[in-house]
Design a protein around this motif. Structure first.
Motif, short mmCIF file in Angstrom:
data_model
loop_
_atom_site.label_atom_id
_atom_site.label_comp_id
_atom_site.label_asym_id
_atom_site.label_seq_id
_atom_site.Cartn_x
_atom_site.Cartn_y
_atom_site.Cartn_z
N LYS A 1 37.61 1.29 -5.23
CA LYS A 1 36.79 0.82 -6.35
C LYS A 1 36.31 1.96 -7.23
O LYS A 1 36.15 1.79 -8.43
CB LYS A 1 35.60 0.03 -5.81
CG LYS A 1 35.97 -1.30 -5.17
CD LYS A 1 34.72 -2.05 -4.73
CE LYS A 1 35.09 -3.40 -4.13
NZ LYS A 1 33.88 -4.16 -3.70
N GLU A 2 36.06 3.11 -6.63
CA GLU A 2 35.55 4.24 -7.42
C GLU A 2 36.67 5.03 -8.10
O GLU A 2 36.39 5.96 -8.85
CB GLU A 2 34.74 5.19 -6.53
CG GLU A 2 35.54 5.92 -5.45
CD GLU A 2 35.74 5.09 -4.19
OE1 GLU A 2 36.25 5.65 -3.20
OE2 GLU A 2 35.36 3.89 -4.20
N GLU A 3 37.91 4.66 -7.86
CA GLU A 3 39.04 5.38 -8.44
C GLU A 3 39.48 4.75 -9.76
O GLU A 3 39.21 3.59 -10.05
CB GLU A 3 40.22 5.41 -7.46
CG GLU A 3 39.96 6.22 -6.20
CD GLU A 3 41.14 6.20 -5.26
OE1 GLU A 3 41.44 7.25 -4.65
OE2 GLU A 3 41.78 5.13 -5.12
N ARG A 4 40.19 5.55 -10.56
CA ARG A 4 40.76 5.09 -11.82
C ARG A 4 42.24 5.48 -11.85
O ARG A 4 42.61 6.58 -11.46
CB ARG A 4 40.05 5.71 -13.02
CG ARG A 4 38.66 5.17 -13.27
CD ARG A 4 38.73 3.77 -13.86
NE ARG A 4 37.42 3.29 -14.25
CZ ARG A 4 36.57 2.66 -13.44
NH1 ARG A 4 36.91 2.46 -12.17
NH2 ARG A 4 35.40 2.26 -13.87
#
Length: 435
Positions: free
Chosen positions: A372-375
């Motif tokens: 979730k914290e990745e792009r």
């Protein structure tokens, strides 16, 4: 010894200089004397007297030479010394430039000038508007192709499922938007740092995919800046539900450029509302994305020159036929782009900024999930299969094209459809070609 001269006089109003002027005016080359430039083609009418060119109109002051004078008329009874003859003379006559070219020579100059203009215009169109052919330098082939590391597979390209026309592949049963982590261990894992190329080869020795390396020193900084540009653009685009959740997964994606399919009756440029169009157009003009597009197209030409030529030829024909269509990048042969990352059926660890080529309509492929914290940002170029069919069918729909054929021609078209897979595979490169 003295001589007497006899002069024949037609009539009292005869004036040779005026006759000469009238003759010059009737000459086809007369306009050359008054043209705005000695190299321009003859004008149909005289230019205005206010023209500044020295050849536009005769100067108001008489020329010192050459000049025609009216000689005195003598008869046999006259015995006047030449020195005492009246010095009456007519107004000086202005002649054209000495040794002026003949009409044929002037016409030759004009033809050569027009030919040079056409060649310059053609070169300008070739460099600015038309799809430019690309041939990799031998040093590039040696550096990237010869040093590549093959990845052999047991895939049989002859079994690719296609529709009857042969232009579009059928989706496989395993096509999905996500690749569950637990299924990774059932597949072959490839570790790759992006500095060298990995050709993916089928069991027949034919290249069916490519992990393309890039050793440009500024490439990491470039793709980081491109990711930042995408992140900034995302906040300026209005996203609908179909842009957030679609058959490729749950992430933001937007298509830009020429599209064909999904109910479209002909290829057309995808439309967006004015604010979104401004943002997306800005990304297409961004130097970073222009460079990435050209980089991908150059790699395509290096590893699959026949397929690259096929793309370029059909895209140029499409643009020539329909002036309403514009492709996204001048330095790329792909017709459209969308922002989504695709993985190959193999589990390949793609480092940031890497490039991959696959026949995406033919191979099952998915994305591994991210946290979730990745792009994850992606820049994908493609051309819809229906676009090639539209061009080959004379820029019309399949049913219209087939209806225009005779029964024998329809049978031949059906045979071509069955053979089109073999033709398409012949455009791919093989291991033997790069040995």
């Amino acid at each position: 010894m003295s001589f007497k001269t006899t002069v024949l006089l037609p009539h009292d109003q005869f004036c040779f200089s005026k006759l000469l002027i009238d003759s010059i005016q009737l000459e086809e080359g007369f306009m050359y004397l008054f043209g705005s430039s000695p190299l321009t083609s003859p004008e149909r009418s005289l230019p205005p007297s206010s023209a500044s060119s020295p050849l536009s109109t005769p100067p108001t002051s008489p020329l010192s030479s050459p000049r025609l004078l009216a000689f005195p008329i003598m008869t046999d009874d006259d015995d006047v010394p030449p020195q005492s003859m009246p010095s009456q003379s007519m107004a000086p006559v202005q002649l054209g430039p000495p040794n002026r070219p003949t009409h044929a020579k002037r016409q030759g100059h004009a033809n050569r000038r027009r030919k040079r203009e056409r060649e310059r215009e053609a070169a300008k169109l070739e460099s600015q508007e038309r799809i430019r052919p690309y041939k990799p330098r031998p040093a590039t082939v040696k550096k990237h192709v010869k040093s590549s590391k093959l990845r052999l597979t047991k895939y049989n390209s002859d079994t690719i499922p296609i529709v009857s026309s042969g232009y579009v592949a059928l989706p496989g049963p395993k096509s999905s938007s996500k690749f569950p982590l637990e299924q990774r261990f059932k597949m072959q894992k490839v570790v790759w740092d992006g500095t060298f190329s990995i050709p993916i080869v089928d069991e027949g020795g034919q290249y069916i995919g490519l992990c393309a390396g890039s050793d440009a020193s500024d490439w990491p900084d470039m793709h980081q800046s491109a990711a930042a540009a995408l992140e900034e653009a995302r906040g300026g685009v209005s996203w609908g539900k179909e842009d957030r959740r679609h058959r490729r997964g749950t992430f933001f994606a937007r298509n830009v450029g020429i599209s064909h399919g999904g109910g479209q009756t002909r290829p057309m440029v995808l439309r967006h509302n004015a604010p979104d169009d401004a943002v997306l157009s800005g990304l297409l003009k961004h130097p970073l994305f222009v460079r990435m597009a050209g980089h991908a197209s150059g790699i395509f030409a290096t590893w699959a020159p026949r397929l690259h030529s096929y793309y370029a030829d059909h895209l140029q024909k499409l643009l020539d036929h329909d002036e309403t269509l514009t492709h996204n990048f001048e330095n790329s042969v792909f017709a459209g782009s969308h922002l989504v990352l695709w993985d190959l059926g193999l589990v390949i660890e793609f480092p940031p900024g890497s490039t991959i080529f696959i026949p995406s309509a033919s191979l099952d492929h998915s994305n591994a999930s991210i946290q979730k914290e990745e792009r994850r940002y992606s820049f994908t170029q493609y051309t819809a299969g229906g676009t090639f069919r539209w061009v080959d069918y004379g820029f019309q729909k399949a049913d219209e094209y087939l209806a225009s054929l005779s029964e024998e021609e329809q049978q031949a078209a059906a045979e071509e459809g069955r053979d089109r897979l073999a033709f398409g595979l012949s455009l791919f490169s093989t291991i033997d070609e790069f040995q």
